[in-house]
Design a protein around this motif. Structure first.
Motif, mmCIF file in Angstrom:
data_model
loop_
_atom_site.group_PDB
_atom_site.id
_atom_site.type_symbol
_atom_site.label_atom_id
_atom_site.label_comp_id
_atom_site.label_asym_id
_atom_site.label_seq_id
_atom_site.Cartn_x
_atom_site.Cartn_y
_atom_site.Cartn_z
ATOM 1 N N SER A 526 0.834 -1.215 0.000
ATOM 2 C CA SER A 526 0.000 0.000 0.000
ATOM 3 C C SER A 526 0.863 1.257 0.000
ATOM 4 O O SER A 526 0.498 2.265 -0.616
ATOM 5 N N ALA A 527 1.980 1.223 0.669
ATOM 6 C CA ALA A 527 2.882 2.373 0.715
ATOM 7 C C ALA A 527 3.992 2.258 -0.317
ATOM 8 O O ALA A 527 4.830 3.158 -0.422
ATOM 9 N N ASN A 528 3.979 1.145 -1.049
ATOM 10 C CA ASN A 528 5.016 0.883 -2.043
ATOM 11 C C ASN A 528 6.411 1.056 -1.429
ATOM 12 O O ASN A 528 7.273 1.732 -1.965
ATOM 13 N N ARG A 529 6.593 0.391 -0.288
ATOM 14 C CA ARG A 529 7.844 0.526 0.447
ATOM 15 C C ARG A 529 8.323 -0.853 0.888
ATOM 16 O O ARG A 529 7.541 -1.668 1.382
ATOM 17 N N PHE A 530 9.637 -1.107 0.693
ATOM 18 C CA PHE A 530 10.248 -2.362 1.121
ATOM 19 C C PHE A 530 11.005 -2.122 2.433
ATOM 20 O O PHE A 530 11.874 -1.240 2.504
ATOM 21 N N ILE A 531 10.642 -2.888 3.440
ATOM 22 C CA ILE A 531 11.291 -2.772 4.751
ATOM 23 C C ILE A 531 12.386 -3.828 4.816
ATOM 24 O O ILE A 531 12.131 -5.027 4.656
ATOM 25 N N HIS A 532 13.613 -3.382 5.070
ATOM 26 C CA HIS A 532 14.775 -4.268 4.990
ATOM 27 C C HIS A 532 15.113 -4.870 6.356
ATOM 28 O O HIS A 532 15.098 -4.190 7.385
ATOM 29 N N HIS A 533 15.460 -6.154 6.319
ATOM 30 C CA HIS A 533 15.948 -6.874 7.506
ATOM 31 C C HIS A 533 17.239 -7.579 7.105
ATOM 32 O O HIS A 533 17.217 -8.491 6.275
ATOM 33 N N GLN A 534 18.321 -7.139 7.718
ATOM 34 C CA GLN A 534 19.623 -7.657 7.316
ATOM 35 C C GLN A 534 20.468 -8.015 8.531
ATOM 36 O O GLN A 534 20.171 -7.637 9.663
#
Length: 980
Positions: A526-534
């Motif tokens: 919906s926000a066109n956002r990728f949340i990164h987990h590294q």
């Protein structure tokens, strides 16, 4: 028409075996006898010596190599009631290993065994009365009394034995001795010491004919195996019997050549035949199952010539074979069904690697391979998997490529197939038609890359497609449009990488994206956002590794993430993960796939095998595959839990499958024994000196203590749980009390611990597995300089040394005082000498002055004399008087007397000493000597003596001759050599 390639699978009634052959250290692949002793060792008699197996290594005993052992062909092995081990050979007689020794004793030259020398020793029996009965092939029976060390022979002549070729003997519960010989019937020993054949007393008089026979006592039943007429079961009291001959009937054997019989703990009777393989009789259903070697059948019997049987303490069945080594049927080992490529006709499926597995709603299992196209396993999971879909060059209505990496079935029953390098295909099974989707250069409304690695579908019907190199694609079948999300270094909210290994949609419709090298993304669509987990090295709760290979949600809603190198991760929320890897028991940190069975166990495929984890307790059980052509390497997300609960795992060499109910209970560790002690890699034997001292008084498995020298500073202890199911998977903990503060964990399969440079003292080495523990005391004797007696002696010696030192100090002090007194006396003497020297110098000065005055006087007088001579015509008489007076002055001796007086005061006794040695010297010689001693030169001597220089030289020459000197000798040096 589909091509007929297949995957072979084991029949439903197959037995699976592990093999122990010369490759694992067995001395020969032909095995005649197998026995497990009271400690748990497996003893194996072969065509090339005796072997002892502890689950890890074979220790071999052969002539001139085993301690005391003699012989090559080992035909029989027996443990008596006292724990002594008896070994019979073909030509070398009997070897005995006493229970309290590591060495064998050979009786071939023992007088009590003379009657059986040179004969095959085929069996042993302890009758409980102190006698060992020894069966031979050709010499009958020998009864040996252990206490008296005497023997008695029983044969056809002495005791009525039916044949001297004896192969086996047992003693029943009533104490009756039964003996199996070549030929007909069965012998039993009567109270009068004579043998009688028993077969004539049985109904229908069965002859029990055969050359070699074997006996097995099962309560009141006696099993008689023959090489010729099959198998018999006889009741020892009621004298009835069953006969199992060769035939087609369910109660028939597949061979009459029976070599051995044993009863398993589950009641089944195992029957080894020579050439007919293995027969198993189930008395509950009165049926015999037959198992034989079949070419190409993996994990089955590897030989049909079976010689020996044994059930061990963990209910494993050991089978000794001809040229096949040991075949071991393991009670507690879990076996997976295995499908591997197998040719039909002349065609062969070259690529065995399984890359994708999926199940359709109709139950079919679809299998994508690395080069073999798409295969289907029918719902019954029988022996064949038919290749249904392959690429046909030039045929547009065929699969685009044969390397299938992803399979997905949509709601309409259509198959979406992702491939390497050939894009995405949609296959409609109802119409048999294909639709192809590939990248169109310059067209953004197309697949972004032709390497399709993952396919899934959201609730709106859109397909999310992960590609290698092309990022994430979203395809809408409704609008026939494509959206592409690729890595943009300028966009921090964009996708982390363009190499997508997996796309997963959980039950909350969250979209998880696993990348090849840059961790895990959650896509907020919906926000066109990728949340990164590294991975973050400073944060233990971060993702364990950035190489994501698997994403899975279990029935409780937990999200699990598998990484290549970081093991398994459990999502805890808020960018926090719980890590599970090797340290927690996982078989490998390279997790390739995750699935769940009906009981809630997680199954994890890796590069090193498969792990099953209880997500509640964290307990992990591992499975590896080292037999046959199977390997432990499984492919990324080639994993499936089928509707019937069967689990499928795709590997680089085929397809593994297992029903969770097939997982067998693990054998419990019952005991741990110590199996070996080595000092500097040299095996220590009980009672045998090592470096002139005894380390072990008993064999290591019986020992409760070890005595080492301080110089034995590198030693290793080996141990075993004597569980032969999967010893290489056993993990021990150990502690050396007195050295280790805590328990340490050994590596899997490690059963030996080495210590170096331990200080002298007492230690306790402990080892445990689960709740079972064993320990042994270790005493390291200190070097002599650290012993109590040495310390006491050292104290006494030190006190003695201190006394000696004190005494020497007093002596030295006294000597020092004496030295100082001598120094004072020396100083006084020196002062006196200096005074004398001063006086001598003064006298020398006066003497020299006198001599010079004398020389000067003579010189003056001579000058006056010459002047007077020059007067010429003066009155002669007066002149002559003056001249005579002057002559008298010049030649007068008074001056010499005065000179000698001074000289003798300075250099006393010189003249006398030189005269003592040379009494012939004249006065003139003495003058030359004295003038030379005071170091006057030739000219000064000539003036003083009133002679010419030439005259002095002649006088010196004559003097050297009188003194006996050579021409080259130094006169001055010689005269100075006389001390005053």
């Amino acid at each position: 028409m589909p091509l007929g390639f297949c995957f072979a699978q084991k029949p439903a009634n197959s037995l699976f075996f592990d093999y122990l052959t010369i490759s694992e250290g067995l001395s020969h692949n032909t095995v005649y006898a197998v026995l497990q002793d009271r400690h748990g060792y497996i003893w194996v008699g072969t065509q090339n010596g005796l072997n002892k197996y502890d689950g890890y290594t074979f220790e071999q005993y052969q002539s001139h190599t085993g301690p005391g052992f003699v012989g090559t062909n080992v035909l029989s092995i027996y443990e008596d009631q006292a724990g002594n081990l008896w070994v019979g050979t073909r030509k070398s007689g009997v070897n005995l290993k006493p229970a309290d020794s590591d060495r064998f004793i050979n009786f071939n030259e023992n007088e009590a065994f003379a009657a059986i020398k040179g004969y095959e020793v085929t069996g042993f029996l302890d009758d409980g009365n102190g006698n060992i009965w020894i069966a031979t092939n050709g010499a009958g029976l020998l009864r040996y009394n252990l206490l008296e060390q005497t023997s008695q022979i029983y044969n056809t002549v002495s005791s009525g034995l039916s044949d001297d070729r004896v192969f086996d003997l047992v003693q029943d519960t009533d104490g009756t001795l039964w003996v199996a010989t070549a030929g007909i019937g069965l012998n039993w020993l009567q109270p009068n010491g004579k043998f009688q054949l028993d077969h004539a007393n049985l109904p229908d008089n069965p002859d029990m004919n055969g050359y070699r026979k074997c006996l097995y006592l099962d309560g009141d039943y006696l099993w008689i195996g023959t090489e010729g007429t099959g198998l018999y079961r006889m009741h020892t009291r009621e004298r009835d019997y069953l006969h199992f001959p060769q035939g087609e009937d369910p109660l028939n054997l597949n061979s009459n050549l029976v070599r051995d019989v044993c009863k398993a703990s589950d009641g089944r009777i195992f029957i080894a035949t020579d050439g007919g393989g293995l027969n198993i009789y189930d008395p509950e259903i009165a049926q015999i199952d037959r198992f034989q070697y079949q070419a190409g059948q993996e994990l089955g019997l590897n030989s049909n010539a079976l010689y020996a049987l044994l059930e061990d303490n963990n209910q494993n069945i050991w089978i000794g074979t001809f040229n096949g080594g040991l075949n071991v049927l393991k009670k507690h080992k879990t076996w997976f069904d295995f499908f591997r490529p197998k040719a039909r006709g002349k065609n062969e499926l070259v690529h065995r690697s399984v890359l994708a597995i999926s199940q359709r709603r109709n139950g079919e299992i679809w299998v994508g391979t690395d080069g073999g196209g798409l295969n289907v396993l029918n719902g019954n999971k029988d022996q064949y998997v038919f290749s249904a879909l392959r690429n046909i060059p030039g045929n547009a209505n065929s699969l685009s490529g044969n390397v299938v990496k992803a399979i997905y079935e949509d709601e309409q029953g259509r198959l979406w197939i992702g491939m390497f390098d050939t894009g995405l295909d949609m296959y409609n099974p109802q119409t048999g038609r294909f639709e192809h989707f590939q990248n169109e250069y310059g067209n953004p409304n197309s697949l972004s890359q032709n390497n399709v690695w993952s396919i899934t579908q959201d609730k709106n019907g859109d397909f999310l497609i992960g590609t290698i190199g092309g990022g994430l694609n979203v395809f809408s079948p409704k609008t026939n449009t494509w959206q592409n999300y690729q890595y943009n270094p300028q966009d921090t909210n964009g996708i982390a990488e363009s190499n997508i290994m997996m796309v997963f949609i959980d039950r909350e419709e969250r979209i998880w994206v696993g990348t090849a090298n840059n961790g895990l993304d959650i896509w907020d669509r919906s926000a066109n956002r990728f949340i990164h987990h590294q991975y973050d090295s400073l944060r233990p709760s971060s993702l364990s590794n950035n190489e994501v290979r698997a994403i899975f949600q279990d029935r409780k809603g937990n999200i699990w993430v598998g990484t290549e190198g970081g093991g398994l991760n459990k999502w805890l929320g808020d960018n926090r993960f719980e890590r599970i890897g090797l340290d927690e028991g996982l078989i490998s940190n390279s997790v390739m796939g995750i699935a769940e069975d009906a009981s809630g166990y997680l199954w994890i495929s890796t590069f090193e095998g498969i792990s099953r984890m209880n997500s509640k307790t964290g307990e992990i059980r591992n499975f590896d595959f080292h037999s046959g052509e199977q390997t432990n390497q499984f492919n990324q997300m080639a994993i499936l839990t089928a509707e019937d609960g069967t689990l499928f795992f795709g590997g680089i060499n085929g397809l593994h499958a297992i029903e969770p109910a097939q997982v067998k209970e693990q054998a419990k560790v019952r005991k741990i024994i110590f199996t070996d002690l080595k000092v500097f890699d040299q095996r220590i034997l009980a009672g045998v000196p090592y470096e002139e001292h005894i380390v072990l008084e008993k064999p290591i498995e019986q020992a409760d203590h070890i005595r080492l020298s301080y110089f034995d500073n590198s030693f290793s202890l080996s141990f075993s749980a004597m569980d032969f199911t999967k010893p290489r998977e056993q993990q021990f903990e150990y502690q050396m009390e007195g050295f280790d503060d805590n328990w340490r964990t050994a590596n899997k399969g490690q059963n030996s611990i080495t210590y170096t440079n331990l200080d002298p003292g007492y230690y306790t080495f402990k080892v445990r597995a689960g709740n079972v523990q064993n320990q042994i005391q270790i005493y390291i004797r200190p070097p002599f300089w650290k012993t109590l007696w040495f310390r006491a002696s050292s104290v006494i010696l030190l006190l003695g040394i201190i006394g000696v030192i004190g005494y020497l100090y007093l002596i030295r002090r006294e000597a020092e005082l004496k030295r100082k007194m001598l120094e004072v006396e020396s100083e006084v003497l020196q002062l006196r000498n200096e005074k004398l020297k001063s006086e001598v110098n003064a006298k020398n000065s006066k003497l020299m002055s006198s001599a010079i005055q004398m020389a000067h006087k003579n010189e003056v007088l001579n000058k006056i004399k010459q002047e007077l001579l020059d007067l010429g015509d003066s009155p002669e008489k007066k002149l002559r008087q003056v001249l005579r007076s002057l002559d008298r002055e010049i030649e007068g001796e008074d001056y010499w007397e005065e000179f000698n007086l001074y000289f003798n005061q300075v250099d006393s006794n010189f003249v006398q000493k030189i005269l003592d040695k040379h009494p012939g010297l004249t006065q003139n010689d003495l003058r030359i000597c004295t003038l030379t001693r005071i170091n006057l030169n030739t000219k000064e001597m000539a003036s003083l003596l009133n002679i010419s220089v030439r005259g002095v030289e002649k006088s010196r020459y004559r003097l050297k001759k009188r003194l006996g000197l050579e021409a080259e000798d130094d006169l001055t040096e010689y005269i100075l050599s006389f001390t005053s």
